[in-house]
Design a protein around this motif. Structure first.
Motif, PDB file in Angstrom:
ATOM      1  N   LYS A  44       0.839  -1.200   0.000  1.00  0.00           N
ATOM      2  CA  LYS A  44       0.000   0.000   0.000  1.00  0.00           C
ATOM      3  C   LYS A  44       0.881   1.260   0.000  1.00  0.00           C
ATOM      4  O   LYS A  44       1.956   1.272   0.593  1.00  0.00           O
ATOM      5  CB  LYS A  44      -0.893   0.020   1.244  1.00  0.00           C
ATOM      6  N   ASN A 118      -2.794  -1.520   6.496  1.00  0.00           N
ATOM      7  CA  ASN A 118      -4.071  -1.503   5.805  1.00  0.00           C
ATOM      8  C   ASN A 118      -4.301  -0.191   5.058  1.00  0.00           C
ATOM      9  O   ASN A 118      -3.549   0.779   5.215  1.00  0.00           O
ATOM     10  CB  ASN A 118      -5.203  -1.715   6.819  1.00  0.00           C
ATOM     11  N   SER A 119      -5.366  -0.165   4.267  1.00  0.00           N
ATOM     12  CA  SER A 119      -5.748   1.039   3.528  1.00  0.00           C
ATOM     13  C   SER A 119      -7.229   0.943   3.190  1.00  0.00           C
ATOM     14  O   SER A 119      -7.773  -0.162   3.045  1.00  0.00           O
ATOM     15  CB  SER A 119      -4.919   1.177   2.250  1.00  0.00           C
ATOM     16  N   TYR A 120      -7.880   2.128   3.067  1.00  0.00           N
ATOM     17  CA  TYR A 120      -9.311   2.137   2.758  1.00  0.00           C
ATOM     18  C   TYR A 120      -9.638   3.479   2.096  1.00  0.00           C
ATOM     19  O   TYR A 120      -9.007   4.500   2.399  1.00  0.00           O
ATOM     20  CB  TYR A 120     -10.120   1.978   4.048  1.00  0.00           C
ATOM     21  N   PRO A 121     -10.604   3.489   1.179  1.00  0.00           N
ATOM     22  CA  PRO A 121     -10.946   4.739   0.487  1.00  0.00           C
ATOM     23  C   PRO A 121     -11.368   5.876   1.408  1.00  0.00           C
ATOM     24  O   PRO A 121     -11.146   7.048   1.103  1.00  0.00           O
ATOM     25  CB  PRO A 121     -12.107   4.314  -0.435  1.00  0.00           C
ATOM     26  N   GLU A 122     -11.981   5.549   2.549  1.00  0.00           N
ATOM     27  CA  GLU A 122     -12.412   6.581   3.489  1.00  0.00           C
ATOM     28  C   GLU A 122     -11.315   6.841   4.513  1.00  0.00           C
ATOM     29  O   GLU A 122     -10.920   5.946   5.265  1.00  0.00           O
ATOM     30  CB  GLU A 122     -13.698   6.147   4.198  1.00  0.00           C
ATOM     31  N   ILE A 125     -11.339   5.842   8.463  1.00  0.00           N
ATOM     32  CA  ILE A 125     -11.192   4.467   8.943  1.00  0.00           C
ATOM     33  C   ILE A 125      -9.795   4.259   9.516  1.00  0.00           C
ATOM     34  O   ILE A 125      -8.794   4.613   8.894  1.00  0.00           O
ATOM     35  CB  ILE A 125     -11.459   3.459   7.808  1.00  0.00           C
ATOM     36  N   ARG A 160     -12.276  -2.708  16.668  1.00  0.00           N
ATOM     37  CA  ARG A 160     -12.122  -3.799  15.702  1.00  0.00           C
ATOM     38  C   ARG A 160     -11.870  -5.113  16.439  1.00  0.00           C
ATOM     39  O   ARG A 160     -11.288  -5.130  17.523  1.00  0.00           O
ATOM     40  CB  ARG A 160     -10.974  -3.515  14.740  1.00  0.00           C
ATOM     41  N   GLU A 182      -2.587  -6.492  10.547  1.00  0.00           N
ATOM     42  CA  GLU A 182      -2.701  -5.184   9.904  1.00  0.00           C
ATOM     43  C   GLU A 182      -2.527  -4.140  11.008  1.00  0.00           C
ATOM     44  O   GLU A 182      -3.430  -3.919  11.803  1.00  0.00           O
ATOM     45  CB  GLU A 182      -4.062  -5.036   9.223  1.00  0.00           C
ATOM     46  N   PHE A 185      -3.922   1.868   9.404  1.00  0.00           N
ATOM     47  CA  PHE A 185      -4.334   2.306   8.073  1.00  0.00           C
ATOM     48  C   PHE A 185      -3.438   3.430   7.556  1.00  0.00           C
ATOM     49  O   PHE A 185      -3.396   4.519   8.137  1.00  0.00           O
ATOM     50  CB  PHE A 185      -5.788   2.775   8.097  1.00  0.00           C
ATOM     51  N   SER A 187      -4.049   4.980   4.984  1.00  0.00           N
ATOM     52  CA  SER A 187      -4.969   5.932   4.359  1.00  0.00           C
ATOM     53  C   SER A 187      -5.519   6.936   5.376  1.00  0.00           C
ATOM     54  O   SER A 187      -6.220   7.879   5.010  1.00  0.00           O
ATOM     55  CB  SER A 187      -6.126   5.177   3.698  1.00  0.00           C
ATOM     56  N   ASN A 188      -5.207   6.725   6.649  1.00  0.00           N
ATOM     57  CA  ASN A 188      -5.632   7.629   7.716  1.00  0.00           C
ATOM     58  C   ASN A 188      -4.475   8.559   8.069  1.00  0.00           C
ATOM     59  O   ASN A 188      -3.367   8.089   8.366  1.00  0.00           O
ATOM     60  CB  ASN A 188      -6.077   6.829   8.943  1.00  0.00           C
TER      61      ASN A 188
END
Length: 229
Positions: A44, A118-122, A125, A160, A182, A185, A187-188
């Motif tokens: 990622k 990890n990674s997520y579009p939002e 998260i 979680r 994981e 994130f 992405s955060n």
């Protein structure tokens, strides 16, 4: 050939440790740390352009040191920015994963800790989460222990839970007690910054280490109980 040599070295070292255990103190257990991705596979890419492969290896190295300080025999699938493929052809990712699984089968460790981010579009998260093979009783046990230690050690607001999975390649292709950790994130914004911080990485490694030790000690107690009955 390189993989065969690695397996040979690992196997001889593990066997030697067992033979000398009586004189030097028995190992608390055998753990294989799998640092995800590496080489041409960055994993990622974080919100600040962090590369997952780098963070995975940094946390894995810190975890290795902490486990060894606590009497655990530790092996690594990689110790540098590389992978286990030959680096040629379009199937290098599959080859890399297959060779990681081969190491797991050859070493037969008490457990395998596969370190990932990890990674997520939002972006909102966040939170560490541990995955295990859905049908593995021991995998679930280890994952739940690790999840508890990660929540207590990193973020008590993280709700979680350890989660079963049947799609991750290494989970479904090995029979070992293997979990995917994981750590957070990328992405955060906040979590991505923390995961590149040395002090926070040590906290992550400490949480995984303490959970792993709890699991290994439970195996020892189980063995003692079986021997006494």
């Amino acid at each position: 050939m390189t993989l065969l040599l690695l397996i040979g070295v690992f196997w001889l070292a593990r066997t030697g440790a067992r033979l000398t255990g009586a004189g030097a103190g028995e190992s608390r257990g055998v753990v294989l740390i799998d640092s995800g991705h590496g080489g041409s596979d960055p994993g990622k890419i974080g919100i600040h352009q962090e590369k997952e492969k780098d963070i995975n290896l940094q946390i894995a190295n810190r975890l290795k040191k902490q486990l060894e300080k606590n009497g655990v025999q530790v092996y690594m699938t990689r110790e540098t920015d590389t992978d286990l493929s030959d680096g040629t052809g379009g199937n290098s990712k599959v080859q890399d994963l297959k060779r990681r699984c081969e190491l797991v089968r050859e070493l037969q460790p008490d457990c395998v800790l596969s370190i990932h981010q990890n990674s997520y579009p939002e972006e909102a998260i966040h939170g560490a989460q541990v995955f295990y093979y859905e049908d593995s009783v021991e995998g679930k046990k280890l994952a739940e222990i690790l999840q508890r230690h990660l929540v207590e050690g990193l973020d008590k607001t993280n709700h979680r839970q350890a989660k079963g999975n049947k799609t991750y390649y290494m989970l479904k292709k090995t029979e070992a007690t293997l979990v995917i950790v994981e750590c957070g994130f990328l992405s955060n914004d906040r979590e991505a910054s923390l995961l590149t911080d040395e002090k926070y990485q040590k906290k992550v490694a400490k949480a995984i280490c303490s959970g792993t030790l709890e699991y290994l000690d439970s195996l020892t107690e189980k063995s003692k109980g079986s021997a006494e009955s």
